[in-house]
Design an enzyme around this catalytic site. Structure first.
Site, PDB file in Angstrom:
ATOM      1  CB  CYS A 127      -0.925   0.024   1.214  1.00 41.19           C
ATOM      2  SG  CYS A 127      -2.245   1.270   1.087  1.00 41.19           S
ATOM      3  CB  CYS A 129      -1.702   4.620   3.464  1.00 41.87           C
ATOM      4  SG  CYS A 129      -1.556   3.095   4.407  1.00 41.87           S
ATOM      5  CB  CYS A 137      -4.428   4.132  -0.124  1.00 43.79           C
ATOM      6  SG  CYS A 137      -5.036   3.990   1.558  1.00 43.79           S
ATOM      7  CE  LYS A 202      -7.586  -1.511   4.457  1.00 41.70           C
ATOM      8  NZ  LYS A 202      -6.207  -1.138   4.064  1.00 41.70           N
ATOM      9  NE  ARG A 212      -6.378   4.432   8.897  1.00 42.29           N
ATOM     10  CZ  ARG A 212      -7.575   4.701   8.412  1.00 42.29           C
ATOM     11  NH1 ARG A 212      -8.192   5.808   8.762  1.00 42.29           N
ATOM     12  NH2 ARG A 212      -8.153   3.867   7.566  1.00 42.29           N
ATOM     13  NE  ARG A 224      -6.471   4.653   4.895  1.00 40.13           N
ATOM     14  CZ  ARG A 224      -5.486   5.559   4.931  1.00 40.13           C
ATOM     15  NH1 ARG A 224      -5.465   6.555   4.062  1.00 40.13           N
ATOM     16  NH2 ARG A 224      -4.527   5.473   5.840  1.00 40.13           N
ATOM     17  CD  GLU A 240     -13.981  -4.600  -4.522  1.00 41.26           C
ATOM     18  OE1 GLU A 240     -13.015  -5.169  -5.075  1.00 41.26           O
ATOM     19  OE2 GLU A 240     -14.137  -3.377  -4.566  1.00 41.26           O
ATOM     20  CE  LYS A 255      -7.147  -4.170   7.420  1.00 40.84           C
ATOM     21  NZ  LYS A 255      -6.135  -3.427   6.707  1.00 40.84           N
ATOM     22  CE1 TYR A 320      -0.867  -5.622  14.229  1.00 40.49           C
ATOM     23  CE2 TYR A 320      -3.268  -5.816  14.254  1.00 40.49           C
ATOM     24  CZ  TYR A 320      -2.104  -5.317  13.684  1.00 40.49           C
ATOM     25  OH  TYR A 320      -2.190  -4.531  12.569  1.00 40.49           O
TER      26      TYR A 320
END
Ligand code: PBG
Length: 329
Positions: A127, A129, A137, A202, A212, A224, A240, A255, A320
């Site tokens: 990406c 961004c 982005c 997304k 971010r 976005r 998509e 996501k 994470y």
């Protein structure tokens, strides 16, 4: 009143029989969680010996390349097979040119990880961004992100990751046509073995807030919504996915994860393709924050959410919690 001990219902079905003991529950368990399915995100920056904790994501750090290698090695030893890399570049400009720089943190980290951590699968987020001075982005013309020009830059970035040795490139920008452009660019350079994991679905989500901060990628102005999906839509998600598969995506992603389990289920059921879900920064931070206050039992809700994401249809989960969950399993 005394309990009537002789009471017996004439039941033909007693589902509780299969829940009596842990051995019985394990036997009939439908969803099994294994670290094999985890992809662990790493934020890579310049420097050496850098481990800078992200305030809103306890336990997660910005890491210099040497520290990223140490972190990935520890994760691999705990059973986590894969990492996904995000870059925090030393310089940003209007076109995000550092995204395709062979000496930027991500490309250096890919080379180091492939060299130093045996059998580690390396995925890279593609990406702009994190690389643009304005935090959008893509390439701007006025307020507008120009799709096709942005796609050219994304393909260059993807090629630089694959040339460094990435096993999988993962475009997360939500521009149109980027999977096809990346596939073509890779193939033209003899990188036909590099897989594409598309962030096909997304959503424009508030749950990316802590990321971010982690990646220093908040847009300077605006949002976005011109490219990420409206949280209200699911038919559009299926379109998509259909497009990205037709363009050559090997893996499709939904996501965020927990607020979009219905979408995940539909994507898996409709297409039956390798499907990933991303338990995003905000999902992680919510659990961490509540656990720190003693309001939730963290090990329990961690495994409960990951199980839910698998049950809904994810073959793999970007999380994470990868290391903590691998240790708990
Ligand atoms: C874009 C990207 C984002 C995330 C992954 N890739 C941020 C965004 O779209 O603003 C979010 C991941 C997270 O919240 O954990 N490079």
């Amino acid at each position: 009143m005394a309990v009537e001990m002789s009471a017996r219902l004439a039941l033909t079905r007693r589902p509780r029989r299969l829940r009596r003991t842990e051995a019985m529950r394990a036997l009939v368990r439908e969803t099994r969680l294994s670290p094999d399915a985890f992809i662990y995100p790493l934020f890579v920056c310049d420097g050496e010996g850098v481990r800078r904790e992200i305030a809103s994501m306890p336990g997660i750090c910005q890491l210099s390349v040497d520290e990223a290698v140490a972190e990935a090695r520890a994760a691999k030893a705990e059973g986590v097979p894969a990492v996904i890399l995000f870059g925090i570049p030393g310089r940003k400009d209007a076109t995000g040119s550092a995204a395709a720089d062979p000496d930027a943190p991500v490309q250096r980290a890919v080379r180091a990880l492939k060299r130093e951590v045996r059998d580690l699968l390396v995925v890279t987020d593609v990406c702009l961004c994190e690389y643009t001075s304005h935090g959008h982005c893509g390439i701007l013309e006025g307020e507008e992100i120009v799709n096709d020009l942005t796609v050219e830059h994304l393909a260059r970035a993807a090629v630089s990751h694959a040339a460094a040795g990435a096993d999988v490139v993962a475009p997360s920008d939500m521009m149109d046509g980027r999977v096809a452009a990346i596939r073509q660019a890779l193939d033209e350079r003899g990188l036909e073995q590099t897989a594409i994991m598309s962030y096909a679905v997304k959503y424009c989500s508030g749950f990316y807030g802590p990321f971010r901060e982690a990646a220093d990628s908040a847009p300077e102005s605006g949002d976005r919504r011109s490219h990420q999906m409206d949280p209200a839509n699911v038919e559009e998600a299926l379109r998509e996915v259909e497009i990205d598969l037709a363009e050559g995506a090997d893996i499709v992603m939904v996501k965020p994860a927990l607020p979009y389990l219905d979408v995940l289920t539909k994507v898996k059921a409709r297409f039956g393709q390798p499907t990933a879900a991303y338990q995003v920064s905000g999902e992680y931070s919510m659990l961490k924050a509540a656990a720190q206050r003693g309001w939730l039992d963290e090990p329990r809700v961690m495994l409960e959410t990951l199980t839910a994401i698998r049950r809904a249809g994810a073959d793999m989960i970007v999380t994470y919690y990868a290391r903590e969950a691998a240790r708990a399993l």
